[in-house]
Design a protein around this motif. Structure first.
Motif, PDB file in Angstrom:
ATOM      1  N   ARG A  46       4.671 -45.980 -11.323  1.00 23.72           N
ATOM      2  CA  ARG A  46       3.719 -46.678 -12.182  1.00 23.72           C
ATOM      3  C   ARG A  46       2.303 -46.700 -11.621  1.00 23.72           C
ATOM      4  NH1 ARG A  46       6.424 -51.413 -15.551  1.00 23.72           N
ATOM      5  NH2 ARG A  46       8.365 -50.384 -16.154  1.00 23.72           N
ATOM      6  N   ASN A  49       0.100 -43.833 -13.457  1.00 20.75           N
ATOM      7  CA  ASN A  49      -0.568 -44.081 -14.738  1.00 20.75           C
ATOM      8  C   ASN A  49      -1.213 -45.476 -14.807  1.00 20.75           C
ATOM      9  OD1 ASN A  49       1.661 -45.723 -15.026  1.00 20.75           O
ATOM     10  ND2 ASN A  49       2.453 -44.735 -16.875  1.00 20.75           N
ATOM     11  N   MET A  51      -0.170 -48.429 -14.309  1.00 23.19           N
ATOM     12  CA  MET A  51       0.568 -49.618 -14.723  1.00 23.19           C
ATOM     13  C   MET A  51       0.739 -50.560 -13.536  1.00 23.19           C
ATOM     14  SD  MET A  51       3.348 -48.048 -17.402  1.00 23.19           S
ATOM     15  CE  MET A  51       3.899 -49.631 -18.001  1.00 23.19           C
ATOM     16  N   ARG A  75      -3.131 -42.977 -19.650  1.00 24.53           N
ATOM     17  CA  ARG A  75      -1.731 -43.036 -20.082  1.00 24.53           C
ATOM     18  C   ARG A  75      -1.452 -42.116 -21.261  1.00 24.53           C
ATOM     19  NH1 ARG A  75      -2.197 -49.489 -19.475  1.00 24.53           N
ATOM     20  NH2 ARG A  75      -2.312 -49.476 -17.179  1.00 24.53           N
ATOM     21  N   TYR A  80       5.634 -40.317 -20.446  1.00 26.44           N
ATOM     22  CA  TYR A  80       6.385 -41.367 -19.747  1.00 26.44           C
ATOM     23  C   TYR A  80       7.711 -41.574 -20.470  1.00 26.44           C
ATOM     24  CZ  TYR A  80       6.954 -45.801 -17.118  1.00 26.44           C
ATOM     25  OH  TYR A  80       7.389 -46.802 -16.287  1.00 26.44           O
TER      26      TYR A  80
END
Length: 269
Positions: A46, A49, A51, A75, A80
């Motif tokens: 994560r 991207n 996150m 993203r 994903y």
């Protein structure tokens, strides 16, 4: 190319998720990150991207620090895939597959055509386009999730234990499909799993992690199997249990390979 440069992540509670992690993921390759729950593998995924923002260190894509890139735009450029597909239950399969295209303002007709093409590429019958996720099998849902991740032809695809919820036969089929798609499209894939067999089968580069985000070994499948870095890795891949030894026997005009328990694995060519 994706580069982790001395990244660490510590939760407010003080728990360390990832500790001083560095790795280069070559373009057009598959890297598998394998470890038990709590080893920090999903946290690392994560970070790519945005996150998750690391407490320290950098994540770079083609020498560009992802921290300097708008997270939404980032993203949309990266595929994903989640464990159970992550599809929206109230939308049809084709609408799910084309979600990002529509967000990118691609016309409805073009988006549908590209979505149908990608469904074919991942081996999903286009007759399922107007159905809903609840009407599909687990394997079909996963294929739809892969199609959605790939429909924009991203350079990078992140996969977080995507095949963990399906039965072994479907799982093997999905692994085969992923390897075929990777060969065809050349996408850089970062694949998270807790299954060492899956990691060895898919990964060109394998990262083995233990609790607290500690990296125990990074290497090719051959290096991991023949030169485990320590006792943890040896136990993790099952060498101490003799689970990786293979024997052969002549049966008629065929040579059959067997695992350490005497179960047939296949025919040697």
């Amino acid at each position: 190319m994706i580069e982790f440069s001395s990244v660490s992540e510590t939760y407010p509670s003080g728990q360390v998720a990832v500790r001083d992690f560095s790795l280069i993921i070559p373009s057009h390759s598959i890297t598998t990150i394998v470890g038990s729950s709590g080893s920090g593998k999903t946290t690392l995924l994560r970070m790519i991207n945005r996150m998750v923002t690391p407490s320290s260190g950098q994540v770079l894509i083609d020498d560009e620090d992802v921290a300097t890139v708008d997270p939404i735009q980032l993203r949309r450029r990266i595929g994903y895939v989640l464990q159970e597909g992550g599809l929206l239950p109230h939308r049809t399969i084709i609408d799910n597959v084309t979600t990002v295209l529509r967000l990118q303002k691609v016309g409805k007709r073009e988006a549908r055509e590209r979505g149908m093409e990608m469904m074919k590429i991942v081996g999903l019958d286009t007759s399922l386009a107007t159905r809903y996720p609840s009407e599909l099998s687990g394997g079909q849902v996963q294929r739809a999730g892969v199609a959605r991740a790939l429909v924009t032809r991203p350079n990078i695809m992140l996969m977080d234990e995507p095949f963990g919820a399906v039965d072994p036969i479907v799982r093997r089929e999905l692994q085969d499909e992923l390897l075929r798609i990777h060969t065809e499209l050349g996408t850089t894939i970062v694949f998270i799993t807790h299954d060492i067999d899956e990691a060895l089968r898919l990964g060109e580069q394998i990262v083995i992690m233990s609790q607290g985000g500690v990296v125990e070994q990074i290497g090719t499948p051959e290096e991991i199997l023949t030169k485990p870095a320590n006792e943890f890795v040896a136990k993790f891949i099952g060498i101490n249990e003799d689970r990786t030894s293979i024997t052969t026997a002549q049966v008629g005009d065929k040579v059959i390979a067997y695992d350490s328990l005497g179960r047939p694995l296949g025919v040697l060519r």
